[in-house]
Design an enzyme around this catalytic site. Structure first.
Site, short mmCIF file in Angstrom:
data_model
loop_
_atom_site.label_atom_id
_atom_site.label_comp_id
_atom_site.label_asym_id
_atom_site.label_seq_id
_atom_site.Cartn_x
_atom_site.Cartn_y
_atom_site.Cartn_z
N LYS A 13 0.84 -1.14 -0.22
CA LYS A 13 -0.03 -0.20 -0.08
C LYS A 13 1.05 1.11 -0.03
CE LYS A 13 -1.99 -0.80 3.99
NZ LYS A 13 -1.43 -2.23 4.44
N ARG A 85 -9.39 1.41 8.85
CA ARG A 85 -9.06 0.08 9.12
C ARG A 85 -10.30 -0.61 9.58
NH1 ARG A 85 -3.24 1.22 9.37
NH2 ARG A 85 -2.22 -0.83 9.51
N ARG A 119 12.08 -5.33 4.41
CA ARG A 119 11.41 -4.10 4.28
C ARG A 119 12.22 -2.97 5.11
NH1 ARG A 119 5.27 -2.16 4.91
NH2 ARG A 119 5.46 -2.75 7.05
N ARG A 152 11.21 -0.96 10.61
CA ARG A 152 10.35 -0.42 11.55
C ARG A 152 10.40 -1.44 12.80
NH1 ARG A 152 4.92 0.44 8.19
NH2 ARG A 152 3.87 -0.50 10.26
N ARG A 161 -0.06 -8.27 13.76
CA ARG A 161 -0.60 -7.33 12.81
C ARG A 161 -1.41 -7.88 11.82
NH1 ARG A 161 4.57 -4.63 11.09
NH2 ARG A 161 2.98 -3.30 9.83
P1 AMP Z 1 1.00 0.94 9.17
O1 AMP Z 1 2.12 1.68 8.76
O2 AMP Z 1 -0.25 1.37 8.22
O3 AMP Z 1 1.06 -0.66 9.18
O4 AMP Z 1 0.28 1.10 10.69
C1 AMP Z 1 1.44 1.01 11.83
C2 AMP Z 1 0.67 0.91 12.99
O5 AMP Z 1 -0.06 2.34 13.28
C3 AMP Z 1 -0.76 -0.04 13.16
O6 AMP Z 1 -0.34 -1.30 13.63
C4 AMP Z 1 -1.61 0.67 14.18
O7 AMP Z 1 -0.88 0.44 15.47
C5 AMP Z 1 -1.29 2.09 13.89
N1 AMP Z 1 -2.33 2.65 12.97
C6 AMP Z 1 -2.43 3.16 11.38
N2 AMP Z 1 -3.46 3.60 10.99
C7 AMP Z 1 -4.27 3.18 12.01
C8 AMP Z 1 -5.81 3.40 11.78
N3 AMP Z 1 -6.33 3.80 10.88
N4 AMP Z 1 -6.34 3.19 12.87
C9 AMP Z 1 -5.71 2.87 13.93
N5 AMP Z 1 -4.32 2.50 14.14
C10 AMP Z 1 -3.70 2.83 13.08
#
Ligand code: AMP
Length: 203
Positions: A13, A85, A119, A152, A161
């Site tokens: 994404k 989400r 990554r 990360r 996750r």
């Molecule tokens: P990502 O970079 O999209 O994988 O997001 C990393 C982390 O940020 C996720 O595992 C959540 O803890 C938090 N996060 C990101 N976007 C959201 C969202 N829309 N709602 C809740 N938590 C989020």
């Protein structure tokens, strides 16, 4: 145009949102990147969000919803990566904007785990690299902004996750199917092929 990219962690994404920004000027808005920046800056939001992000669980809506509303206000063309989400977040978004396309990138667990293990991300501009497929020209340095690349910390808990994602994604897919904005793309292929499909869908 207002686009949403749905898919598990490691489905690409962030990478495709970046490509859309580079090629068409469609702004990438990634809630994960925004939260990580807040955490790095030790801001009020960052301090609250950290305990959720580090465990791989979702940050409460109280924090995320106002954050995203402030970000998307006044931007005409954007891709959302990591938002919504949940159906609750999708309903909130529908009150703020009209979504044009929701692209669901499907990926199997094996690919996700392999991609995440390789990554890297730029700490400065958030560009995504991969040690096998999208290597930086100089080891550990971003090609574009020369920022430092990092792994990360939550990539080490990818299975948690993935489980959180799987729990929430089905109702969200049904929600967007009913709205007739949903498109599906097979994300288990080379990123160039996946991106080609995405490009066709938004033209
Ligand atoms: P990502 O970079 O999209 O994988 O997001 C990393 C982390 O940020 C996720 O595992 C959540 O803890 C938090 N996060 C990101 N976007 C959201 C969202 N829309 N709602 C809740 N938590 C989020």
């Amino acid at each position: 145009m207002k686009i949403i990219l749905l898919g598990p962690p490691g489905s690409g994404k962030g990478l495709f949102a970046q490509f859309l920004q580079d090629d068409f000027g469609i702004k990438k808005i990634a809630t994960g990147d925004i939260l990580r920046k807040e955490i790095r800056n030790k801001s009020k939001i960052g301090k609250k969000a950290e305990k959720y992000v580090s465990k791989g669980i979702y940050v409460p809506d109280k924090i995320v919803l106002s954050m995203i509303k402030n970000k998307i206000r006044r931007i005409k063309n954007f891709t959302l990566d990591g938002f919504p989400r949940t159906v609750k977040q999708a309903k909130f978004l529908d009150k703020v904007i009209k979504v044009d396309k929701v692209i669901h990138i499907t990926t199997n667990d094996k690919n996700v785990i392999k991609r995440i293990a390789n990554r890297l991300q730029c700490g400065k501009c958030n560009r995504i690299y991969n040690l096998i497929t999208i290597k930086p020209r100089r080891k550990g340095i971003c090609d574009i902004c020369k920022g430092k690349l990092y792994i990360r910390s939550d990539d080490k808990i990818v299975k948690t996750r993935l489980n959180v994602y799987k729990r929430e994604i089905k109702p969200l897919i049904i929600y967007y199917k009913k709205k007739d904005v949903l498109e599906k793309v097979n994300g288990n292929r080379h990123f160039n092929l996946v991106y080609n499909d995405i490009r066709k869908l938004i033209k």
